[in-house]
Design a protein around this motif. Structure first.
Motif, PDB file in Angstrom:
ATOM      1  N   UNK A 342      40.999  45.354  44.953  1.00  0.00           N
ATOM      2  CA  UNK A 342      40.925  45.533  46.399  1.00  0.00           C
ATOM      3  C   UNK A 342      39.454  45.387  46.784  1.00  0.00           C
ATOM      4  N   UNK A 343      39.140  45.525  48.063  1.00  0.00           N
ATOM      5  CA  UNK A 343      37.766  45.174  48.459  1.00  0.00           C
ATOM      6  C   UNK A 343      36.736  46.142  47.876  1.00  0.00           C
ATOM      7  N   UNK A 344      37.114  47.405  47.712  1.00  0.00           N
ATOM      8  CA  UNK A 344      36.128  48.373  47.198  1.00  0.00           C
ATOM      9  C   UNK A 344      35.849  48.098  45.724  1.00  0.00           C
ATOM     10  N   UNK A 345      36.938  47.961  44.916  1.00  0.00           N
ATOM     11  CA  UNK A 345      36.704  47.714  43.485  1.00  0.00           C
ATOM     12  C   UNK A 345      36.072  46.333  43.282  1.00  0.00           C
ATOM     13  N   UNK A 346      36.413  45.376  44.147  1.00  0.00           N
ATOM     14  CA  UNK A 346      35.815  44.037  44.024  1.00  0.00           C
ATOM     15  C   UNK A 346      34.303  44.109  44.251  1.00  0.00           C
ATOM     16  N   UNK A 347      33.890  44.791  45.316  1.00  0.00           N
ATOM     17  CA  UNK A 347      32.448  44.832  45.635  1.00  0.00           C
ATOM     18  C   UNK A 347      31.679  45.625  44.576  1.00  0.00           C
ATOM     19  N   UNK A 368      41.221  42.510  52.407  1.00  0.00           N
ATOM     20  CA  UNK A 368      41.207  41.179  51.754  1.00  0.00           C
ATOM     21  C   UNK A 368      39.873  40.476  51.935  1.00  0.00           C
ATOM     22  N   UNK A 369      38.926  41.152  52.598  1.00  0.00           N
ATOM     23  CA  UNK A 369      37.659  40.503  52.944  1.00  0.00           C
ATOM     24  C   UNK A 369      36.458  41.291  52.412  1.00  0.00           C
ATOM     25  N   UNK A 370      35.307  40.625  52.405  1.00  0.00           N
ATOM     26  CA  UNK A 370      34.028  41.320  52.218  1.00  0.00           C
ATOM     27  C   UNK A 370      33.063  40.790  53.274  1.00  0.00           C
ATOM     28  N   UNK A 371      32.051  41.588  53.593  1.00  0.00           N
ATOM     29  CA  UNK A 371      31.055  41.160  54.571  1.00  0.00           C
ATOM     30  C   UNK A 371      29.715  40.911  53.902  1.00  0.00           C
TER      31      UNK A 371
END
Ligand code: PMP
Ligand code: GLU
Length: 399
Positions: A342-347, A368-371
């Motif tokens: 998910x975005x937290x674990x991905x970042x 589904x996104x990151x900034x």
């Protein structure tokens, strides 16, 4: 520990948390490319800094009227009039400690228990929490990448109930970079007027606009539509003055008085030297225009490089072209794996693997996104994208 219901469910700001984490990692000697920070990496223009210093030296270091030094309120009102070609009243200006504080004043003054406030998503991370602090209910109105992340009246109709009291608009948008045209905005303001809904229009990025000298704003609308509107602006972004804490709201004077009464108990007038620095930037002077245009020119150039690097190296990472502000909001779900799901674990995974910091999309309502912030030096942006592309194409190939 007992805490009150006022803040029991309050989440700390995720954007500020990532930026703080990056600073701590750097202090520990780790090399980090910080593409998370939502603040210009430029120095405050010298003439503004000097005005602040002169105020301190000359002894302008005591309380001011709560709504701000009259000369500054006049200048802000004149600047709005100049930007939008309309009449303005200085009595409608309340000077605040950053735009965030103006948003708080407005939400706390306008909304309360039982009220619903529409927030087009993706949204800036603090909006739902600010609404919750007023004990009102945030109602997210999602938009899609295909629509350029723009909300239209039909979306609002679907979300509206008899309890809907407010709409929080933000153009240019953080995190998507979407900029509403004057007509698109007018449709939303008409909808709000027809439905007795108050608009808070967050225009903090108004001058960071890539296709025009500034984005359309509330004060470009028919004045008949502006009775229930609060405009929020400030110096943080266009003048690289985030740490000075200089924002404002502009509304009907009666509402400005109410917000001033609130502010008189929780803040008083904001820092006096900051107000004097503000008097140097809210002016129609060539050096002011020059400072803004120079920064926007650099942001535009970085945007071009960033976008072409993404198209070339990360074609799976879909995004809408940012037309304002300084963020790229892009799809990361094609790269999800067992660790980064998910975005937290991905970042976190990305930061660990590459030293590049982004803000997870969950902070803005879409996992589904990151900034990625391009308010960072160009070589760091290029290096950051390269590292992301390398690690992602390796892991994509492996999957
Ligand atoms: N609104 C938006 C959309 C923002 O991105 C920010 C971030 N700084 C703010 C308001 C708050 O600005 P300030 O730093 O002036 O409080
Ligand atoms: N608004 C900026 C951001 O979104 C600064 C941090 C904050 O105030 O949230 O990153």
């Amino acid at each position: 520990m007992h805490v009150s219901d006022n803040i029991r469910d309050l989440e700390p700001s995720a954007t500020l948390a990532v930026t703080t984490l990056c600073k701590a990692m750097r202090e520990q000697g780790r090399e980090v490319i910080d593409l998370s920070a939502g603040e210009p990496d430029f120095r405050t223009p010298d003439f503004a800094a000097q005005a602040g210093i002169a105020a301190i030296v000359q002894g302008f270091t005591h309380y001011t009227p709560v709504a701000g030094v009259p000369a500054l309120r006049n200048l802000i009102a004149e600047d709005l009039a100049h930007q939008h070609g309309c009449a303005t009243d200085p009595a409608g200006v309340v000077v605040t400690a950053g735009a965030k504080h103006a948003l708080f004043n407005a939400c706390f003054t306008l909304f309360g228990p039982g009220d619903e406030v529409l927030i087009p998503g993706p949204y800036w991370t603090s909006y739902p929490e600010l609404v919750k602090l007023a004990r009102a209910t945030p109602v997210i109105v999602p938009s899609t990448l295909d629509s350029g992340f723009k909300t239209v009246p039909a979306d609002l109709d679907e979300a509206r109930t008899e309890n809907t009291r407010g709409l929080l608009l933000n153009s240019p948008n953080n995190p998507t970079g979407a900029v509403y045209s004057r007509d698109e905005m007018e449709a939303l303001f008409r909808w709000a007027a027809d439905n007795d809904v108050t608009i808070i229009s967050d225009e903090i990025y108004a001058r960071i606009c890539f296709n025009d000298v500034r984005a359309a704003g509330a004060l470009d609308m028919d004045p008949a539509l502006l009775e229930n509107v609060v405009v929020v602006g400030g110096a943080s972004k266009a003048f690289a003055m985030t740490g000075w804490r200089l924002g404002f709201s502009y509304s009907e004077p009666a509402l400005a008085s109410r917000m001033t009464a609130l502010q008189s108990h929780v803040m008083s007038g904001i820092s006096t030297p900051t107000q004097y620095a503000g008097m140097a930037v809210f002016r129609q002077e060539p050096r002011v225009e020059h400072a803004v245009r120079a920064m926007v020119g650099v942001f535009r150039h970085r945007r071009e490089r960033l976008v072409s690097a993404f198209r070339k190296n990360l074609p799976q990472a879909a995004f809408a072209m940012p037309e304002g502000a300084f963020y790229l909001f892009f799809r990361i779900d094609p790269f999800f794996n067992d660790t980064a799901r998910d975005s937290i674990s991905f970042c976190s995974w990305l930061l660990e693997k590459t030293g590049v910091a982004l803000v997870p999309g969950r902070a803005f309502g879409d996992d589904r996104f990151a900034r990625l912030s391009f308010a960072a030096p160009e070589d760091e942006i290029v290096e950051g994208v390269q590292r992301i592309a390398e690690v992602l194409s390796v892991s994509v190939l492996r999957d």
